[in-house]
Design a protein around this motif. Structure first.
Motif, mmCIF file in Angstrom:
data_model
loop_
_atom_site.group_PDB
_atom_site.id
_atom_site.type_symbol
_atom_site.label_atom_id
_atom_site.label_comp_id
_atom_site.label_asym_id
_atom_site.label_seq_id
_atom_site.Cartn_x
_atom_site.Cartn_y
_atom_site.Cartn_z
ATOM 1 N N TRP A 114 -6.907 14.884 -7.912
ATOM 2 C CA TRP A 114 -6.118 15.182 -5.414
ATOM 3 C C TRP A 114 -7.139 14.628 -5.504
ATOM 4 O O TRP A 114 -7.035 14.881 -4.238
ATOM 5 C CB TRP A 114 -5.911 16.900 -5.710
ATOM 6 N N ILE A 115 -8.640 15.239 -5.613
ATOM 7 C CA ILE A 115 -9.594 15.266 -5.000
ATOM 8 C C ILE A 115 -10.060 13.592 -4.757
ATOM 9 O O ILE A 115 -11.179 12.634 -3.590
ATOM 10 C CB ILE A 115 -11.712 15.415 -5.362
ATOM 11 N N VAL A 116 -9.774 12.239 -5.522
ATOM 12 C CA VAL A 116 -9.374 11.011 -5.556
ATOM 13 C C VAL A 116 -8.217 10.615 -4.198
ATOM 14 O O VAL A 116 -9.176 9.956 -3.919
ATOM 15 C CB VAL A 116 -9.484 10.357 -6.597
ATOM 16 N N GLN A 117 -7.229 11.842 -4.728
ATOM 17 C CA GLN A 117 -6.886 11.002 -3.033
ATOM 18 C C GLN A 117 -7.134 10.851 -1.970
ATOM 19 O O GLN A 117 -6.266 10.757 -0.669
ATOM 20 C CB GLN A 117 -5.549 11.000 -3.580
ATOM 21 N N ARG A 118 -7.750 12.649 -1.877
ATOM 22 C CA ARG A 118 -7.822 13.064 -0.498
ATOM 23 C C ARG A 118 -9.121 12.860 0.099
ATOM 24 O O ARG A 118 -8.820 12.386 1.398
ATOM 25 C CB ARG A 118 -7.905 14.135 -0.250
ATOM 26 N N ARG A 119 -10.586 12.066 -0.006
ATOM 27 C CA ARG A 119 -11.621 12.072 0.170
ATOM 28 C C ARG A 119 -12.021 10.846 -1.129
ATOM 29 O O ARG A 119 -12.326 9.888 -0.305
ATOM 30 C CB ARG A 119 -11.879 13.379 0.099
ATOM 31 N N GLY A 120 -12.918 11.723 -2.041
ATOM 32 C CA GLY A 120 -13.967 10.943 -2.886
ATOM 33 C C GLY A 120 -13.122 9.218 -3.280
ATOM 34 O O GLY A 120 -14.247 8.204 -3.387
ATOM 35 N N GLY A 121 -11.764 9.491 -3.167
ATOM 36 C CA GLY A 121 -11.763 7.732 -3.795
ATOM 37 C C GLY A 121 -11.960 6.401 -2.486
ATOM 38 O O GLY A 121 -12.996 5.423 -2.615
ATOM 39 N N LEU B 261 -4.337 1.386 1.474
ATOM 40 C CA LEU B 261 -3.702 2.443 0.663
ATOM 41 C C LEU B 261 -3.814 3.829 1.006
ATOM 42 O O LEU B 261 -3.282 5.181 0.823
ATOM 43 C CB LEU B 261 -3.708 2.243 -0.514
ATOM 44 N N PHE B 262 -5.567 4.310 1.409
ATOM 45 C CA PHE B 262 -5.666 5.446 1.462
ATOM 46 C C PHE B 262 -5.142 6.051 2.968
ATOM 47 O O PHE B 262 -4.905 7.462 2.846
ATOM 48 C CB PHE B 262 -7.554 5.898 1.480
ATOM 49 N N PRO C 299 0.774 -0.978 -0.285
ATOM 50 C CA PRO C 299 -0.013 -0.163 -0.365
ATOM 51 C C PRO C 299 1.203 0.928 0.249
ATOM 52 O O PRO C 299 0.543 1.922 -0.805
ATOM 53 C CB PRO C 299 -0.701 -0.092 0.907
ATOM 54 N N LEU C 300 1.521 1.323 1.020
ATOM 55 C CA LEU C 300 2.974 2.370 0.829
ATOM 56 C C LEU C 300 3.397 2.435 -0.555
ATOM 57 O O LEU C 300 3.825 3.877 -1.185
ATOM 58 C CB LEU C 300 3.659 2.254 1.694
ATOM 59 N N ALA C 301 3.941 1.429 -0.878
ATOM 60 C CA ALA C 301 5.075 1.395 -2.630
ATOM 61 C C ALA C 301 3.724 2.519 -3.423
ATOM 62 O O ALA C 301 3.929 3.188 -4.027
ATOM 63 C CB ALA C 301 4.961 0.342 -2.932
ATOM 64 N N THR C 302 2.647 2.056 -3.687
ATOM 65 C CA THR C 302 1.150 2.011 -4.245
ATOM 66 C C THR C 302 1.030 3.818 -4.205
ATOM 67 O O THR C 302 1.381 4.661 -4.941
ATOM 68 C CB THR C 302 0.357 1.787 -4.378
ATOM 69 N N ALA C 303 0.854 3.729 -2.768
ATOM 70 C CA ALA C 303 0.366 5.373 -2.054
ATOM 71 C C ALA C 303 1.766 6.497 -2.526
ATOM 72 O O ALA C 303 1.849 7.582 -2.939
ATOM 73 C CB ALA C 303 -0.118 5.629 -1.302
ATOM 74 N N SER C 304 2.673 5.610 -2.692
ATOM 75 C CA SER C 304 4.397 7.625 -3.001
ATOM 76 C C SER C 304 4.186 7.265 -4.485
ATOM 77 O O SER C 304 4.254 8.357 -4.824
ATOM 78 C CB SER C 304 5.068 6.291 -2.428
ATOM 79 N N VAL C 305 3.999 5.892 -5.707
ATOM 80 C CA VAL C 305 4.325 6.819 -6.870
ATOM 81 C C VAL C 305 2.064 7.819 -7.363
ATOM 82 O O VAL C 305 2.940 8.152 -8.318
ATOM 83 C CB VAL C 305 3.767 4.946 -7.427
ATOM 84 N N ILE C 306 1.144 7.037 -5.992
ATOM 85 C CA ILE C 306 0.217 7.953 -7.223
ATOM 86 C C ILE C 306 0.911 9.393 -7.119
ATOM 87 O O ILE C 306 0.174 10.376 -7.705
ATOM 88 C CB ILE C 306 -1.044 7.436 -5.890
ATOM 89 N N VAL C 307 0.794 9.799 -5.367
ATOM 90 C CA VAL C 307 1.134 10.741 -4.862
ATOM 91 C C VAL C 307 2.804 11.713 -5.874
ATOM 92 O O VAL C 307 1.806 12.289 -6.351
ATOM 93 C CB VAL C 307 1.698 11.007 -3.509
ATOM 94 N N ASP C 308 3.350 10.888 -6.307
ATOM 95 C CA ASP C 308 4.430 11.578 -6.854
ATOM 96 C C ASP C 308 3.773 11.371 -8.752
ATOM 97 O O ASP C 308 4.156 12.276 -9.200
ATOM 98 C CB ASP C 308 5.829 10.558 -7.532
ATOM 99 N N ALA D 133 -6.623 20.690 -18.936
ATOM 100 C CA ALA D 133 -6.183 19.629 -17.513
ATOM 101 C C ALA D 133 -5.341 20.246 -15.985
ATOM 102 O O ALA D 133 -6.298 19.253 -15.492
ATOM 103 C CB ALA D 133 -4.209 20.075 -18.037
ATOM 104 N N VAL D 134 -6.821 21.737 -16.295
ATOM 105 C CA VAL D 134 -6.331 21.874 -14.548
ATOM 106 C C VAL D 134 -7.927 20.771 -13.620
ATOM 107 O O VAL D 134 -7.130 20.559 -12.414
ATOM 108 C CB VAL D 134 -6.467 23.277 -13.680
ATOM 109 N N PRO D 135 -9.135 21.168 -14.312
ATOM 110 C CA PRO D 135 -9.823 20.009 -13.899
ATOM 111 C C PRO D 135 -9.792 18.183 -13.334
ATOM 112 O O PRO D 135 -9.754 18.081 -12.471
ATOM 113 C CB PRO D 135 -11.187 20.265 -14.844
ATOM 114 N N ALA D 136 -8.700 17.416 -14.760
ATOM 115 C CA ALA D 136 -8.394 16.904 -14.265
ATOM 116 C C ALA D 136 -7.223 16.644 -12.583
ATOM 117 O O ALA D 136 -7.058 15.606 -12.086
ATOM 118 C CB ALA D 136 -7.632 16.461 -15.499
ATOM 119 N N LEU D 137 -6.442 17.916 -12.868
ATOM 120 C CA LEU D 137 -5.928 17.357 -11.392
ATOM 121 C C LEU D 137 -5.945 17.756 -10.028
ATOM 122 O O LEU D 137 -6.217 16.729 -9.574
ATOM 123 C CB LEU D 137 -4.180 18.582 -11.705
ATOM 124 N N VAL D 138 -7.279 19.028 -10.847
ATOM 125 C CA VAL D 138 -8.303 18.779 -9.226
ATOM 126 C C VAL D 138 -8.863 16.798 -9.238
ATOM 127 O O VAL D 138 -8.987 17.072 -7.761
ATOM 128 C CB VAL D 138 -9.572 19.608 -8.543
#
Length: 335
Positions: free
Chosen positions: A168-175, A201-202, A112-121, A160-165
């Motif tokens: 981020w939301i998927v990682q922080r809340r919605g996901g 993972l979350f 989970p940490l390996a996957t999370a690190s790549v997702i954030v990276d 691109a901005v909405p996609a980035l937002v």
């Protein structure tokens, strides 16, 4: 899975066809002459590329909590694996990141940490790439170049901005809520196991995002990584006898990467990179043959840094396979 492989191979073949077509249209002989003119400069371009990958590796490494941080050498080697797989294999431009996460577990990092690190990276890379493109757009406007190109670039950034937002939301809340709701529709041990892994993972994603200092350091390093790539344009055109200014190199490099980002589904952005460079270089009076030469030199850098990365991947997979066979032969339960 078969559909994904077929689509990837089809995209690869189309990209190769476009690349060949653009080379012929630009004048194959003139392109060859331009590449020959670079000579030793190709080595310098490869060194610049290795430098950008190394800075990106440090940007990934600093994201980890100090107590769970792998060795810097591990992130360095796996960064080249990620680069090589994304650039050279028909996996789109994200397959290498998945491979990198898997190989990180070979070094004792929890899955989970390996996957999370790549997702954030990947998120930090995308954000800094957008900032880099915005910098290039601002310089393009400052130079007073073609306004139509500036408007096209601005529209692409706006999309691109909405996609980035959203990412981020998927990682922080919605996901977490979405996955929890989906898995809640199922029963059985497998759903419970998957649910526990997703929850972990979350938790790791939240922990990585929570450290502003580590996130800030990663943002700075990845932005520096993009800036370092300007050296490839400066070196290539200087050796071709058509030196460009730092501002012009910044525009070309930044908006080329923006084009590559849009063409993420095409392996190595084949064809898209070449077409984009021809358009961008034309703004500064650089002929198509030299633009194609720049793109092909960048392809050489892809190979020079990517092939060792793929070799590292295969060596690590082979070593893992041998270790598992040895454990099975000894009758000792696998860890």
């Amino acid at each position: 899975m078969r559909f994904v492989r077929t689509t990837g191979l089809l995209s690869l073949l189309i990209g190769i066809a476009v690349l060949i077509g653009l080379t012929v249209w630009s004048g194959a002989g003139m392109v060859r002459q331009a590449i020959t003119g670079i000579g030793f400069g190709i080595v310098l371009v490869v060194l610049v590329r290795a430098g950008t990958a190394s800075v990106a590796a440090v940007g990934w490494w600093v994201l980890f909590p100090p107590k769970e941080r792998p060795r810097l050498s591990t992130c360095l080697s796996l960064r080249f694996v990620r680069e090589g797989a994304n650039a050279l294999l028909p996996l789109g431009q994200v397959g290498g990141d998945l491979i990198g996460a898997r190989l990180l577990t070979f070094k004792g990092v929890p899955g989970p940490l390996a996957t999370a690190s790549v997702i954030v990276d990947v998120l930090v890379l995308a954000v800094t790439q957008a900032l880099f493109a915005l910098t290039g757009l601002a310089v393009l406007v400052w130079l007073g170049a073609d306004s139509s190109l500036a408007w096209i670039a601005a529209a692409g950034l706006a999309l691109a901005v909405p996609a980035l937002v959203g990412f981020w939301i998927v990682q922080r809340r919605g996901g977490r809520k979405a996955f929890g709701w989906i898995l809640g529709r199922f029963r059985g041990d497998w759903a419970r196991v998957v649910g526990e892994k997703v929850e972990r993972l979350f938790v790791d994603l939240s922990a990585l995002h929570a450290s502003r200092s580590r996130m800030g350091a990663s943002l700075v390093l990845h932005y520096l990584d993009w800036l370092t790539g300007i050296g490839e344009v400066l070196v290539a055109f200087w050796f071709m006898g058509h030196p460009v200014s730092l501002a012009e190199a910044l525009v070309i490099e930044s908006l080329m990467h923006a084009i590559r980002g849009v063409a993420f589904a095409i392996p190595g952005a084949l064809g898209a990179q070449e077409g984009g460079l021809i358009v961008l270089c034309a703004v500064f009076g650089i002929p198509p043959d030299q633009a194609m030469a720049l793109s092909l030199v960048k392809r050489v850098a892809d190979l020079a840094t990517g092939v060792p990365g793929l070799a590292i991947w295969q060596w690590m997979e082979g070593r893992r396979w041998r270790e598992r066979n040895a454990v099975s032969a000894s009758g000792t339960p696998a860890a």
